[in-house]
Design a protein around this motif. Structure first.
Motif, PDB file in Angstrom:
ATOM      1  N   LYS A   1     -37.613 -37.802 -27.117  1.00  0.00           N
ATOM      2  CA  LYS A   1     -38.299 -38.038 -25.843  1.00  0.00           C
ATOM      3  C   LYS A   1     -37.716 -37.156 -24.743  1.00  0.00           C
ATOM      4  O   LYS A   1     -38.441 -36.608 -23.922  1.00  0.00           O
ATOM      5  CB  LYS A   1     -38.218 -39.517 -25.469  1.00  0.00           C
ATOM      6  CG  LYS A   1     -39.050 -40.386 -26.416  1.00  0.00           C
ATOM      7  CD  LYS A   1     -39.014 -41.854 -26.043  1.00  0.00           C
ATOM      8  CE  LYS A   1     -39.975 -42.643 -26.938  1.00  0.00           C
ATOM      9  NZ  LYS A   1     -39.878 -44.083 -26.678  1.00  0.00           N
ATOM     10  N   LEU A   2     -36.378 -37.010 -24.763  1.00  0.00           N
ATOM     11  CA  LEU A   2     -35.731 -36.110 -23.798  1.00  0.00           C
ATOM     12  C   LEU A   2     -36.245 -34.681 -23.993  1.00  0.00           C
ATOM     13  O   LEU A   2     -36.564 -33.975 -23.024  1.00  0.00           O
ATOM     14  CB  LEU A   2     -34.221 -36.114 -24.008  1.00  0.00           C
ATOM     15  CG  LEU A   2     -33.407 -37.158 -23.264  1.00  0.00           C
ATOM     16  CD1 LEU A   2     -31.934 -36.941 -23.570  1.00  0.00           C
ATOM     17  CD2 LEU A   2     -33.658 -37.052 -21.766  1.00  0.00           C
TER      18      LEU A   2
ATOM     19  N   ASP B   1     -52.696 -42.195 -20.899  1.00  0.00           N
ATOM     20  CA  ASP B   1     -53.962 -42.911 -20.972  1.00  0.00           C
ATOM     21  C   ASP B   1     -54.924 -42.038 -21.775  1.00  0.00           C
ATOM     22  O   ASP B   1     -55.472 -41.071 -21.255  1.00  0.00           O
ATOM     23  CB  ASP B   1     -54.512 -43.157 -19.567  1.00  0.00           C
ATOM     24  CG  ASP B   1     -55.863 -43.834 -19.621  1.00  0.00           C
ATOM     25  OD1 ASP B   1     -56.270 -44.266 -20.722  1.00  0.00           O
ATOM     26  OD2 ASP B   1     -56.513 -43.927 -18.569  1.00  0.00           O
ATOM     27  N   PRO B   2     -55.103 -42.360 -23.056  1.00  0.00           N
ATOM     28  CA  PRO B   2     -55.949 -41.502 -23.883  1.00  0.00           C
ATOM     29  C   PRO B   2     -57.365 -41.356 -23.320  1.00  0.00           C
ATOM     30  O   PRO B   2     -58.045 -40.371 -23.611  1.00  0.00           O
ATOM     31  CB  PRO B   2     -55.973 -42.228 -25.241  1.00  0.00           C
ATOM     32  CG  PRO B   2     -54.754 -43.070 -25.252  1.00  0.00           C
ATOM     33  CD  PRO B   2     -54.527 -43.470 -23.832  1.00  0.00           C
TER      34      PRO B   2
ATOM     35  N   VAL C   1     -48.556 -35.547 -28.330  1.00  0.00           N
ATOM     36  CA  VAL C   1     -47.164 -35.588 -28.789  1.00  0.00           C
ATOM     37  C   VAL C   1     -46.441 -36.776 -28.146  1.00  0.00           C
ATOM     38  O   VAL C   1     -45.724 -37.533 -28.813  1.00  0.00           O
ATOM     39  CB  VAL C   1     -46.440 -34.263 -28.470  1.00  0.00           C
ATOM     40  CG1 VAL C   1     -44.947 -34.378 -28.752  1.00  0.00           C
ATOM     41  CG2 VAL C   1     -47.043 -33.125 -29.290  1.00  0.00           C
ATOM     42  N   ASN C   2     -46.660 -36.950 -26.869  1.00  0.00           N
ATOM     43  CA  ASN C   2     -46.092 -38.082 -26.147  1.00  0.00           C
ATOM     44  C   ASN C   2     -46.481 -39.392 -26.833  1.00  0.00           C
ATOM     45  O   ASN C   2     -45.638 -40.240 -27.154  1.00  0.00           O
ATOM     46  CB  ASN C   2     -46.643 -38.036 -24.704  1.00  0.00           C
ATOM     47  CG  ASN C   2     -46.126 -39.172 -23.849  1.00  0.00           C
ATOM     48  OD1 ASN C   2     -45.694 -40.189 -24.356  1.00  0.00           O
ATOM     49  ND2 ASN C   2     -46.206 -39.001 -22.534  1.00  0.00           N
ATOM     50  N   TYR C   3     -47.761 -39.523 -27.129  1.00  0.00           N
ATOM     51  CA  TYR C   3     -48.275 -40.721 -27.774  1.00  0.00           C
ATOM     52  C   TYR C   3     -47.665 -40.885 -29.172  1.00  0.00           C
ATOM     53  O   TYR C   3     -47.273 -41.980 -29.583  1.00  0.00           O
ATOM     54  CB  TYR C   3     -49.797 -40.601 -27.862  1.00  0.00           C
ATOM     55  CG  TYR C   3     -50.494 -41.871 -28.266  1.00  0.00           C
ATOM     56  CD1 TYR C   3     -50.687 -42.896 -27.341  1.00  0.00           C
ATOM     57  CD2 TYR C   3     -50.957 -42.043 -29.563  1.00  0.00           C
ATOM     58  CE1 TYR C   3     -51.330 -44.063 -27.708  1.00  0.00           C
ATOM     59  CE2 TYR C   3     -51.596 -43.211 -29.928  1.00  0.00           C
ATOM     60  CZ  TYR C   3     -51.776 -44.218 -29.007  1.00  0.00           C
ATOM     61  OH  TYR C   3     -52.408 -45.372 -29.368  1.00  0.00           O
ATOM     62  N   TYR C   4     -47.559 -39.760 -29.875  1.00  0.00           N
ATOM     63  CA  TYR C   4     -46.987 -39.727 -31.227  1.00  0.00           C
ATOM     64  C   TYR C   4     -45.574 -40.312 -31.198  1.00  0.00           C
ATOM     65  O   TYR C   4     -45.222 -41.189 -31.982  1.00  0.00           O
ATOM     66  CB  TYR C   4     -46.936 -38.271 -31.709  1.00  0.00           C
ATOM     67  CG  TYR C   4     -47.016 -38.047 -33.210  1.00  0.00           C
ATOM     68  CD1 TYR C   4     -46.071 -38.580 -34.060  1.00  0.00           C
ATOM     69  CD2 TYR C   4     -48.023 -37.272 -33.766  1.00  0.00           C
ATOM     70  CE1 TYR C   4     -46.130 -38.362 -35.427  1.00  0.00           C
ATOM     71  CE2 TYR C   4     -48.104 -37.043 -35.130  1.00  0.00           C
ATOM     72  CZ  TYR C   4     -47.146 -37.583 -35.950  1.00  0.00           C
ATOM     73  OH  TYR C   4     -47.209 -37.362 -37.300  1.00  0.00           O
TER      74      TYR C   4
END
Lengths: 473, 406, 457
Positions: free
Chosen positions: C447-448, C170-171, C415-418
């Motif tokens: 993702k892993l 959640d940005p 990074v997750n969002y990227y």
């Protein structure tokens, strides 16, 4: 009638010859004066072409496309005339259908009602009744958390607090999402309107072409984005202003101090001669070399190593040495020689009688400088300072080395912030492959020239006001 | 120097001791000296910053470029690995044709430097892996082998190829482009600037002056990045329209001509304002004498004023060249990159100047550890020396001119 | 990178060919026994044990197992394997392993007719049967029909992965500045992601500096001043070393593919395919006319166009075609260099016999003027670029470290969002970035890796 004697004859001949020669000489003189004037006109034409090129790219013809056509949202009425409830319904409907629409709805509520800088912990922790204390909110949501609100509830909050025109802007930005896929210059628009129209019809059927100014209030006031149709310049403007102010604070005392020393204190010695030479030469050092110095000194030594320019010693951890402070220090060194030379000239122009009068009534040297020489020389000094600041505003190369081409998501808000400045944005947009960025660069150039014009006007006004004051005193 | 100042202070203090005693009786006190001295020290410090800046520039450029001259460059040998080598292997096979690889020399394969310790058979080498601070790693069959060679100052200054990618570090192509663009700029700015100066100083009425002066000031105040934009969007388009006919493409998108010509426009105010000062500093009596002899205005200008103001005009030209040599943004935007065709004299080709190269490399894809990255400081030093000489020359010429009429 | 992969595949095939000659006879063994006895599946067997799936696979079945070899597992970063083998991640490991298992006995002949199959895990694998063999997701089937008592094994050269979901970001809840710098090729991607991240509520600063891959690693590894380095090539050994010196252990997330298009004008349309050797011959000036390349072609003179020598595109081309030697192309007679891709497009389109290359993004809008040619019989396309089959495609990365992501949660969130959004930004349509997305296996591996990096203590 006697024929003229040979002597008179030859004298007459000489005279006509001289006359002819004189006429020839005068003609040549006139021709050359025209050439000299021509040179001035050349400079004028150069200037006109330069401005013309910028304006030609800044105004032009564009075709606009929409993610959702306005006619589909409101078939019977112009969109901007819809009521708040109708606009709210459009937003609510759109966000409910979109994949991450609710996120946008939350962001809109936060940005418009709670402020962008609200602490995320408050946002996720407090109930609506506390977040919106003192505002209108439907009673049924009072106990809910912000993240528990549904899209209609969020839009309802918006509707009850903001104006119709703001809601309309939101519909435009989030739902219509106008884009400019292609643009033509002003001249193309004037001379080839029909060709452009057929070209646009073939590529974007149903979309009308229209005149468009890339420079606008929206451009100046909105944030940098990755899309030329929506990007603004605000971050770069704020960065430029920040660096300008900080540079003033650093370079003026140093520059005027040095000038005072050289003009009022220093004796004719080898040291003084060296100083003078060094300053004159520094004024001619290519600006990019100052960038290399700034990188080594302010970014690396004072930043990464000493932790000053990156604010580490002040407890700031999420930035690096490439800050507004480093940029301002570099710029200060760059314009220092110019400020010193200009101030020296202004101080030298203060009549010796003023100094002598001051010493005569028993003032010390500093009192003489502070109370007599500086006030008298101030208009000249200020003019010089402002003109050198104008140079700092337009300078690109050193900041390219110190900072680089950057994209930021927020305005700089402290001297340890990361920065971008207008000239760097211009350079960055000039090298983008997307041709619309050339138009955006032109708009940024107009902004930059506007700031420079303001500075120069300020110089003139200051100079006049002070010289009046002096004359009045 | 400081002791001298202190001595003079002491003398003055002694001399005014009587005055002080008298003042005490009349109530006219001198302010304490301490403050005055402090202020003087602060002011000296302000002035010394310029010296520190100069030292800083020289120190940064020298240390970084010394790194350039002490490191190894690698040239291609046209030889490659015969078979894949693992990170531990010390006996390697290299193809036979190509340059000689003597024992004791350092070769480069991929990112790794290897020292040749022995060559038991032709094409077979005993090597020490991962020297010069590199790491030993596996390399595939066919990987190119480079041979180490330090860059000498002689090669740097006289070499005619600037291709850092393949180990050629001769600065002349960059200098060539710099001189070519500067020459073009002066071709525009010299005559135009001088003519404007003559017109302003000798011909223009007050009204005309009040029109032309602001134009020059605006030209002088326009940021160079804007000139760059102008060069790329207008001048290049114009040149291409003039020179490119059909299939024949003489002018590329990036060319030195557009950068040079626009740079000329930028320098016009510099030349005109200094030349104008020089012209107006010529004493009235010389003009009057010339007119008295019946000379036309042109003759006065050409035969009397220009020779009299020559040193000032020369100083203006030198300063103009110095500005052109140091200008970065216009060439970075419009002149192009990579002087591939070396030492060209054709301004319609793309070329890279010293400043343009520095700007590109310091924001480019080159690895920071590479020799090419270090090289920009050597170029910066060269640039600094060139502009320093030009500025010193300009000042020297100007001082001479001051001595004549001051 | 891709050449390496090719070499390892070939080596693998050679090894397996010999070892499986013996395996085929052992019909009485279960799937697990076959794998254990073979010896090339140590990692797989260990994983199956850790996930507690031994009994399942020894059960009645029948099952079809796509078994990745140890070499395939070696391509997975070690810390990802460690993470998966941790007891608390048993479920995730089981999910991944069961994704390699399809219920029923599907022999190679049947596989070739399928386009997808539902795995025991529940989701589908895509199956592409081509001339070169059968592909399961991004993996090539190198050995088929290894029979066991309770099913069949097909050996694959890549670990395939089901959709991995990352914790939702959640940005609005993310705080703190993020500093990134690096490649100008990755710049538009990072800029667009930063733009989106802000659009969804992030209120602090993300700096994306376009300074080049090298300078990006300088800031990241040497000065340690950035959180993320954008790179259009993998990190070099010397750069990793610098990073280690400041206690940074860089990890590169593979976030996109930039392909080069080799193009000719419409007048030169007889050139449709060139091998890498042909390209080397052409771009070094060794072949003067097209006839010298292929005797069937007309004797038109070859005219060369290339991006400028400092562009990443040039570097990459030289690396692939000339094995990093720049001499041949720099000395090719009459070669035209330009930094402006439009100049290249116009040059190639307007000159008979001309050939040039540039980023694929520039080809798409100019497809009416130019012909793109195949390299080594592979035409550049979404499929061939993301699978790495097309020789002239290069990966784009963002580098960061586990430590940075732990110390700065905002970097982890970004990074997750990227990883979640970047694939959707690519395409050739108006407003998209002209690169290719990464394939699903690489994306899920990203993702892993993200999970592993953020979990490590």
């Amino acid at each position: 009638m006697t024929t003229a004697s040979p002597t008179v004859q030859s004298a007459l001949e000489t005279m006509t010859k001289a006359d002819r020669q004189l006429r020839k000489r005068n003609a040549r003189a006139r021709r050359w004066s025209a050439i000299y004037l021509g040179a001035c006109i050349f400079a004028l034409i150069g200037l006109i072409l330069l401005f013309g090129t910028v304006l030609n790219n800044m105004f032009g013809v564009v075709v606009k496309t929409y993610a959702v056509p306005p006619s589909q949202l409101s078939p019977n009425q112009a969109l901007e005339n819809l009521s708040e409830a109708e606009l709210g319904a459009i937003l609510s409907d759109y966000f409910s259908k979109q994949n991450r629409g609710i996120q946008r709805a939350r962001v809109l509520v936060r940005d418009n009602l709670l402020g962008k800088n609200i602490d995320p912990a408050r946002l996720s922790g407090e109930p609506i009744s506390s977040l919106f204390a003192g505002r209108d909110y439907p009673p049924e949501v009072a106990e809910l958390k912000f993240s528990e609100l549904t899209v209609p509830q969020l839009i309802q909050l918006l509707e009850s607090s903001i104006s119709q025109s703001q809601l309309y802007q939101m519909v435009v930005k989030d739902v219509l999402q106008p884009r400019i896929p292609q643009s033509w210059t002003l001249l193309e628009g004037i001379f080839n309107w029909n060709r452009i129209e057929t070209e646009a019809q073939a590529k974007y059927p149903g979309e009308a072409i229209m005149w468009h100014s890339w420079f606008s209030w929206a451009f100046v006031s909105s944030e940098l984005t990755s899309d030329p149709s929506t990007t603004g310049l605000r971050m770069a403007i704020v960065g430029t202003v920040y660096i300008l102010i900080l540079t003033v604070l650093i370079s003026i005392p140093l520059g005027i101090g040095a000038a005072i020393y050289l003009e009022e204190y220093a004796k004719h010695s080898r040291f003084t001669a060296l100083l003078e030479t060094v300053i004159r030469n520094l004024a001619g050092v290519p600006s990019i070399i100052y960038g290399m110095l700034g990188l080594a000194l302010f970014v690396r030594a004072l930043g990464d190593d000493a932790g000053i320019t990156n604010g580490r010693v002040f407890g700031i951890t999420d930035t690096n040495g490439r800050t507004i402070l480093s940029a301002s220090l570099t710029m200060s060194l760059l314009i220092l020689p110019v400020i010193i030379i200009n101030s020296q000239e202004a101080i030298r122009a203060v009549p010796a009688s003023l100094r002598e009068a001051s010493y005569g009534i028993g003032a010390t040297r500093w009192q003489t400088v502070w109370r007599t020489v500086l006030p008298a020389g101030l208009p000249g000094i200020l003019t010089g300072v402002i003109l050198s600041l104008a140079r700092a505003v337009g300078e690109t190369a050193p900041l390219l080395v110190v900072g680089g081409l950057t994209f930021l998501t927020v305005d700089p808000n402290s001297i340890f912030s990361k920065f971008s400045v207008i000239p760097i944005q211009i350079f960055s947009w000039t090298s983008e492959p997307n041709p619309q960025f050339k138009n955006v660069a032109a708009a940024a150039i107009i902004t930059l020239l506007g700031i420079l014009l303001t500075l120069n006007a300020a110089a003139i006004i200051l100079r006049q006001r002070y010289s009046k004051k002096l004359r009045g005193a | 120097m400081q002791s001298k100042a202190v001595m003079s202070e002491i003398k003055r203090t002694a001399a005014s001791e009587m005055v002080r005693q008298r003042n005490e009786t009349t109530g006219l006190y001198r302010h304490p000296r301490l403050r005055e001295d402090l202020i003087r020290i602060i002011l000296i410090a302000c002035a010394s910053i310029s010296i520190l800046t100069t030292i800083g520039i020289v120190a940064v450029l020298l240390t970084e470029s010394s790194r350039f001259f002490t490191r190894l460059a690698f040239t291609d040998t046209n030889r490659s690995l015969v078979e894949r080598i693992e990170a531990e292997a010390t006996l390697i096979q290299i193809t036979l044709e190509g340059e000689n690889l003597p024992v004791g020399s350092i070769i480069k394969v991929g990112e790794e430097d290897l020292l040749i310790e022995a060559a038991p058979q032709p094409g077979s080498f005993q090597v020490k892996r991962g020297v010069e601070g590199t790491t030993a790693e596996a390399h595939p069959e066919g990987a190119a082998v480079g041979l180490a060679r330090p860059v000498t100052l002689g090669e740097f200054l006289t070499g005619t190829r600037w291709q850092p990618e393949i180990g050629h570090f001769g600065i002349l192509p960059l200098v060539n482009s710099t001189l070519l663009t500067s020459f073009l700029a002066m071709l525009v700015a010299g005559p135009i600037g001088l003519a404007v100066a003559i017109y302003l100083s000798e011909y223009a009425s007050a009204r005309v002056r009040s029109v032309i002066k602001p134009i020059l000031e605006v030209l002088a105040g326009i940021p160079t990045v804007v000139y760059g934009y102008f060069a790329l969007t207008f001048m290049t388009t114009l040149l291409r329209a003039i020179f490119n006919r059909g299939d024949i493409e003489l002018v590329g998108t990036y060319n030195m001509a557009s950068a040079g010509l626009v740079m000329g426009l930028m320098i016009v105010p510099t030349i005109s304002s200094i030349s104008e000062d020089a012209l107006s500093a010529v004493p009235r009596s010389l003009r009057e004498a010339s007119y008295g002899l019946g000379a036309t205005r042109l003759e006065t200008v050409v035969r009397v004023l220009l020779p009299a103001a020559l040193s000032g005009i020369l100083a203006a030209f030198i300063l103009g060249i110095s500005r052109a040599v140091g200008e970065t943004m216009i060439v970075a935007i419009a002149a192009g990159a990579g002087p591939v065709r070396n030492l060209t004299l054709n301004p319609l080709e793309a070329g890279e100047t010293m400043t343009g190269h520095i700007a590109r490399i310091s924001t480019g894809d080159v690895s920071f550890g590479s020799l090419q990255y270090n090289s920009i400081f050597a170029i910066g030093l060269t640039l600094f020396v060139i502009t320093l000489l030009l500025n010193l020359g300009s000042n020297w010429v100007r001082r001479r001119f001051r001595e004549v009429y001051a | 990178m891709f050449t390496k992969r090719l070499i390892s595949v070939i080596a693998l095939v050679a090894i397996l060919m010999t070892s499986f000659a013996a395996v085929k006879a052992q019909g009485g063994d279960t799937l697990v026994d076959v794998a254990v006895k073979n010896g090339s599946f140590k990692t797989l067997v260990a994983a199956v044990e850790a996930a507690g799936l031994v009994d399942t696979l020894k059960g009645a079945g029948p099952f079809t197992v796509f078994a990745p070899t140890d070499e395939a597992f070696a391509k997975v970063p070690p810390m990802v394997l460690e993470y998966l083998l941790m007891p608390e991640n048993k479920e995730l490991l089981a999910k991944i392993l069961t994704y390699h298992v399809v219920p029923g006995k599907v022999l190679a002949a049947d596989v070739a007719t399928m386009t997808s199959a539902t795995t025991v895990e529940g989701s589908d694998v895509t199956i592409i049967a081509g001339e070169a063999g059968v592909k399961v997701n991004s993996a090539n089937v190198v050995i088929t029909d290894v029979e066991a008592s309770n099913g069949v094994i097909h050996v694959i050269d890549n670990v395939i992965l089901p959709a991995i979901t990352l914790p939702e970001v959640d940005p609005l809840a993310v705080k703190g500045n993020i500093l990134t710098a690096g490649s100008s090729t990755v710049f538009p991607v990072s800029r667009a992601v930063a733009d989106l991240f802000r659009n969804e509520g992030f209120a602090d600063n993300i700096e994306v500096a376009s300074v080049g891959t090298g300078a990006g690693f300088e800031r990241f590894c040497k000065a340690g001043e950035t959180d993320i380095a954008n790179a259009s090539r993998a990190i070099k050994g010397s750069e990793t070393e610098e990073c280690t010196k400041i206690e940074r252990d860089p990890f590169g997330f593979f976030v996109g593919v930039d392909a080069l298009a080799v193009v000719v004008g419409k007048e030169t349309s007889y050139v449709t395919n060139l091998s890498k050797a042909d390209l080397a011959k052409v771009f070094s000036g060794e072949a003067k006319t097209w006839q010298e390349v292929n005797p069937e072609w007309p004797a038109d003179e070859i005219k060369l166009f290339s991006p400028g020598t400092d562009s990443g595109t040039f570097d990459y081309f030289v690396e692939i075609i000339f094995e990093k030697k720049k001499d041949p192309i720099l000395n090719a007679p009459g070669i035209q260099f330009s930094e402006d891709d439009n100049v290249l497009v116009q040059g190639v389109a307007g000159t008979k016999g001309a050939i040039g290359y540039f980023g694929y993004a520039y080809f798409a809008p100019n497809a009416d003027k130019l012909n793109v040619i195949s390299v080594e019989d592979v035409a550049p396309s979404l499929e061939s670029a993301e699978s790495g089959k097309y020789p002239l495609s290069r990966p784009l990365f963002i580098y960061t470290t586990a430590k940075i992501m732990q110390e700065k949660p905002q970097v982890a969130a970004f990074v997750n969002y990227y990883l979640t959004v970047s694939n959707d930004l690519y395409g050739t349509e108006e407003g998209k970035i002209g690169y290719f997305p990464v394939n699903s296996d690489a994306l899920n591996l990203n993702k892993l890796a993200f999970l592993a990096l953020t979990a490590a203590k």
